[in-house]
Write an enzyme that holds these catalytic residues in place. Structure first.
Site, mmCIF file in Angstrom:
data_model
loop_
_atom_site.group_PDB
_atom_site.id
_atom_site.type_symbol
_atom_site.label_atom_id
_atom_site.label_comp_id
_atom_site.label_asym_id
_atom_site.label_seq_id
_atom_site.Cartn_x
_atom_site.Cartn_y
_atom_site.Cartn_z
ATOM 1 N N TYR A 20 12.339 17.143 -0.337
ATOM 2 C CA TYR A 20 11.185 16.617 -1.070
ATOM 3 C C TYR A 20 10.271 17.732 -1.563
ATOM 4 C CZ TYR A 20 11.503 11.571 -0.168
ATOM 5 O OH TYR A 20 11.856 10.254 -0.165
ATOM 6 N N LYS B 173 22.950 15.817 9.422
ATOM 7 C CA LYS B 173 24.264 15.870 8.766
ATOM 8 C C LYS B 173 24.839 17.259 9.043
ATOM 9 C CE LYS B 173 27.489 14.159 6.089
ATOM 10 N NZ LYS B 173 28.367 13.055 6.550
ATOM 11 N N ASP C 188 25.326 9.292 8.362
ATOM 12 C CA ASP C 188 26.173 8.208 7.853
ATOM 13 C C ASP C 188 26.532 7.225 8.964
ATOM 14 O OD1 ASP C 188 27.629 10.297 8.979
ATOM 15 O OD2 ASP C 188 29.261 10.227 7.521
ATOM 16 N N ASP D 23 13.656 8.660 4.812
ATOM 17 C CA ASP D 23 13.284 7.747 3.723
ATOM 18 C C ASP D 23 14.322 6.632 3.618
ATOM 19 O OD1 ASP D 23 11.914 6.799 1.393
ATOM 20 O OD2 ASP D 23 13.521 7.691 0.195
ATOM 21 N N ASP E 83 14.095 2.553 5.098
ATOM 22 C CA ASP E 83 14.216 1.411 4.190
ATOM 23 C C ASP E 83 15.293 0.453 4.690
ATOM 24 O OD1 ASP E 83 12.233 1.960 2.340
ATOM 25 O OD2 ASP E 83 13.545 1.541 0.637
HETATM 26 C C1 IPM Z 1 8.124 6.100 1.040
HETATM 27 C C2 IPM Z 1 8.322 6.057 -0.444
HETATM 28 C C3 IPM Z 1 7.997 7.434 -1.015
HETATM 29 C C4 IPM Z 1 8.962 8.436 -0.388
HETATM 30 C C5 IPM Z 1 8.023 7.529 -2.532
HETATM 31 C C6 IPM Z 1 7.173 6.454 -3.189
HETATM 32 C C7 IPM Z 1 7.646 8.901 -3.021
HETATM 33 O O1 IPM Z 1 9.600 5.664 -0.772
HETATM 34 O O2 IPM Z 1 6.978 6.306 1.498
HETATM 35 O O3 IPM Z 1 9.097 5.926 1.779
HETATM 36 O O4 IPM Z 1 10.079 8.597 -0.884
HETATM 37 O O5 IPM Z 1 8.579 9.064 0.593
HETATM 38 MN MN MN Z 2 10.841 5.167 0.918
#
Ligand code: IPM
Ligand code: MN
Length: 359
Positions: free
Chosen positions: A141, A190, A223, A247, A251
């Site tokens: 990032y 990884k 993975d 990230d 999710d």
């Molecule tokens: C999160 C979001 C952010 C990230 C984006 C919006 C930059 O997806 O907070 O997880 O990737 O960190």
């Molecule tokens: Mn995210």
């Protein structure tokens, strides 16, 4: 106690959910006689519209001086043009970096009465209680990037970089959290492919063996972790990983409890203010309709009381109130199945009533 809290509503449903969290903050202040000084700032798309900058100094500077920051969400289709000069997300990345918020805590714990809303079978999801600790200010990032022409075509490069000290400090946060929970830490990398991950693995192992040898400790490849989260999520306690893997995995994990509208997160640094926000995004499709679920933001407020203000009793009270409201069957549209749904404001009002009856 006295505390300065900056509210950053942001875009989409952000202002609606922050308005409800603000009521909860006032209610807690009233009940416990705290003196909270609330101020507002702009971040994301609304800041681009007004200042041409998703995180202007007029927002950043007060945040640096605050005790805690509560953020709604940023982004929306209006600012999605890939050729635009800047993007709402840039504001989010910048505030993380500027405030040194290297540890992102994302707890995943399904609510008992909502288990059937999970995409997974009840017997897999029941009892899941995972705390993800995602590194937030390093990795790919924040590495250098380049876009260039080579042999008549475009070539893009992103550098993934971690220093040992960056790994150590976030693993320490995760290990400490694990000591206070199930005493089990999993580090995800990884290392079979990436040099960065091999460094991560060595650094993590060192921290654990030198300072947290009481922990049960495992390393898992990212993975494989993606699979385990679906097949046996109950087996994990605290999971620590780098920025990009974190990230993606968070999710994935965030859909396990059945609603994104219920999950809070905290971003913490070594010192200074923490940043608290719901895990969900700005949901532009439902913005302005008054139907967004305010509970993730209200639970983020509880995390703020706990981690930045040291007010655990207040935090617990909010968490219990949310539980009671859900147990009583109150649902916003995102979590209503056959029951009637209530509005954003009605939901927050229910929580405030529950806070008062529990206090
Ligand atoms: C999160 C979001 C952010 C990230 C984006 C919006 C930059 O997806 O907070 O997880 O990737 O960190
Ligand atoms: Mn995210």
């Amino acid at each position: 106690m006295r505390a300065d809290i900056v509210l950053l509503p942001g875009d989409g449903i952000g202002p609606e959910i922050i308005a409800e969290a603000e009521k909860v903050i006032h209610e807690i202040a009233r009940i416990f006689s705290h003196d909270f000084n609330l101020s507002f700032g702009e971040i994301g798309g609304c800041a681009i519209d007004k200042y041409g900058d998703p995180l202007p100094d007029s927002t950043l500077e007060p945040c640096k001086k605050a005790d805690a920051i509560l953020l709604g969400a940023v982004g929306g289709p209006k600012w999605d043009d890939p050729n635009a000069k800047t993007r709402p997300e840039v504001g989010l990345l910048k505030i993380r970096k500027e405030l040194g918020l290297f540890a992102n805590l994302r707890p995943i714990k399904p609510h008992t009465t909502l288990i059937d809303a999970s995409p997974l079978k009840r017997e897999i999801i029941e009892g899941v209680d995972i705390l993800f600790v995602r590194e937030l200010t390093g990795g790919v990032y924040f590495g250098d990037s380049e876009l260039r022409e080579e042999d008549g075509e475009q070539v893009a490069i992103n550098e993934m970089i971690y220093r040992t000290s960056e790994v150590e400090r976030v693993v320490r946060v995760a290990a400490k959290a694990a000591m206070a929970r199930g005493k089990y830490l999993t580090s995800v990398d990884k290392a079979n492919v990436l040099e960065v991950s091999r460094l991560w693995r060595r650094a993590a192992q060192n921290v654990v063996s030198q300072q947290y040898s009481e922990l049960k400790y495992d390393v898992v490849l990212v993975d494989a972790m993606a699979m385990h989260l679906i097949t046996r999520p109950r087996d994990f306690d605290v999971v620590v990983t780098g920025n990009l893997f974190g990230d993606i995995l968070t999710d994935e994990a965030s859909v396990l409890p059945g609603s994104l509208g219920l999950l809070p997160s905290a971003s913490l640094g070594e010192s200074g203010p923490g940043l608290y926000e719901p895990i969900h995004g700005s949901a532009p499709d439902i913005a302005g309709k008054g139907i967004a679920n305010p509970l993730a933001t209200i639970l983020a407020t509880a995390m703020m009381f706990q981690h930045s203000l040291g007010l655990s009793q207040e935090a617990e009270l909010i968490e219990k109130a949310v539980e009671q409201v859900l147990d009583a069957g109150h649902r916003t549209a995102d979590i209503a199945s056959d029951t009637e749904s209530i509005s954003t404001t009605e939901m927050a009002t229910k929580v405030i009533e529950a806070i008062n009856s529990l206090a």
